[in-house]
Scaffold this active site. Structure first.
Site, PDB file in Angstrom:
ATOM      1  N   SER A 136       0.836  -1.197   0.000  1.00 23.93           N
ATOM      2  CA  SER A 136       0.000   0.000   0.000  1.00 23.93           C
ATOM      3  C   SER A 136       0.866   1.241   0.000  1.00 23.93           C
ATOM      4  CB  SER A 136      -0.904   0.008   1.241  1.00 23.93           C
ATOM      5  OG  SER A 136      -1.506   1.276   1.443  1.00 23.93           O
ATOM      6  N   TYR A 150      -2.002  -1.255  10.315  1.00 28.52           N
ATOM      7  CA  TYR A 150      -2.145  -1.579   8.886  1.00 28.52           C
ATOM      8  C   TYR A 150      -0.909  -1.127   8.105  1.00 28.52           C
ATOM      9  CZ  TYR A 150      -4.123  -1.336   4.130  1.00 28.52           C
ATOM     10  OH  TYR A 150      -4.364  -1.478   2.779  1.00 28.52           O
TER      11      TYR A 150
END
Length: 285
Positions: A177, A190
């Site tokens: 990401s 995350y």
């Protein structure tokens, strides 16, 4: 809509999210994309393949000639829809339901895929979860461990189970990401897992280079998937993607071609690298 609003405000009460309630629906099948046999005769596993990026990857892989096994947690309706889309492309699809945080289930996924299709050529590690918290102190040890269990431990379990079946020319593609490079104050756990995926990709690529197996990653920016309305409040969803140079969220079918490229022979001299479909955000790495 106000200038900074990109989507209608919305929120889903259950996680993982579902595509059914989303408005608008994500774009996943990219009608203008024409397959050219890049994955003809190949077999791929796509985790998190029931919706969003995973669904789009499964569909485009099928359009390029691959049979696909998709893995999902519990979203039966979304998984069935993905299977229907893959079969409309003229390929076979195996949908496998279970928790990728369990190493035994990951081994079962690989075994059932090889039993069904006779081989395995590509592994796409894509499944993930996120749990935003305004304050770091609100991230509990249980949340931290759960996020790591799904987002990075499962990648190790799947790669470990798949490797005995991947031969020369095989490929592993991991989903990281933009948060691995920029960080995110609401997504500390995350973002940490996504950074771990970058290091995992680079290290595993070197470990497998002499075996002719390539390992790469894709680092999406803000992409419109069920993960978004199921984890952010309506006001955040309404502005999702407004902070990137393109001033909008991306669609899954704008990301999936990266996976086709990295899974196919077109990227035969590329390993340990990351592609960045993120709406124009410049990052290092």
């Amino acid at each position: 809509m106000p200038s900074d609003q990109t989507l209608p405000p919305q929120q889903q009460d259950t996680r993982p999210g579902r595509e059914g309630p989303m408005d608008p629906k994500p774009q996943e099948r990219r009608p203008e994309y024409r397959g050219s046999g890049k994955l003809e005769g190949k077999v791929a596993i796509v985790t998190g393949g029931d919706s969003g990026i995973g669904r789009s990857v499964a569909v485009l892989f099928a359009r390029e000639g691959a049979d696909v096994a998709i893995v999902y947690l519990e979203e039966d309706e979304d998984a069935e829809e993905t299977r229907r889309f893959v079969e409309q492309e003229g390929r076979r699809c195996l949908a496998l339901r279970g928790d990728l945080g369990e190493p035994g289930f990951c081994s079962e996924v690989v075994r059932r895929t090889v039993d069904e299709f006779g081989r395995l050529d590509v592994l796409v590690n894509n499944a993930a979860e996120q749990h935003p918290q305004q304050n770091f102190e609100d991230v509990t040890p249980e949340q931290w461990e759960q996020t790591f269990r799904t987002n990075i431990h499962a990648y190790f379990y799947m790669a470990h189970a798949a490797l005995p079946h991947l031969g020369e020319g095989g490929a592993i593609v991991n989903t990281t990401s933009v948060t691995a490079y920029k960080g995110n104050p609401m997504l500390v756990d995350y973002s940490s897992t996504k950074g771990a995926i970058v290091a995992f990709t680079r290290s595993l690529s070197m470990a497998l280079a002499e075996r002719g197996i390539r390992v790469n990653a894709v680092a999406p920016g803000p992409i419109w998937t069920p993960l978004i309305p199921s984890t952010f409040p309506p006001e955040k969803v309404a502005e999702f993607g407004a902070n990137v140079p393109m001033k909008r969220p991306g669609q899954p079918d704008e990301v999936a071609p990266c996976y086709v490229f990295l899974a196919s022979g077109d990227s035969s001299y590329i390993s340990g690298q990351t592609l960045h479909p993120n709406g124009g955000t410049v990052v290092n790495g």
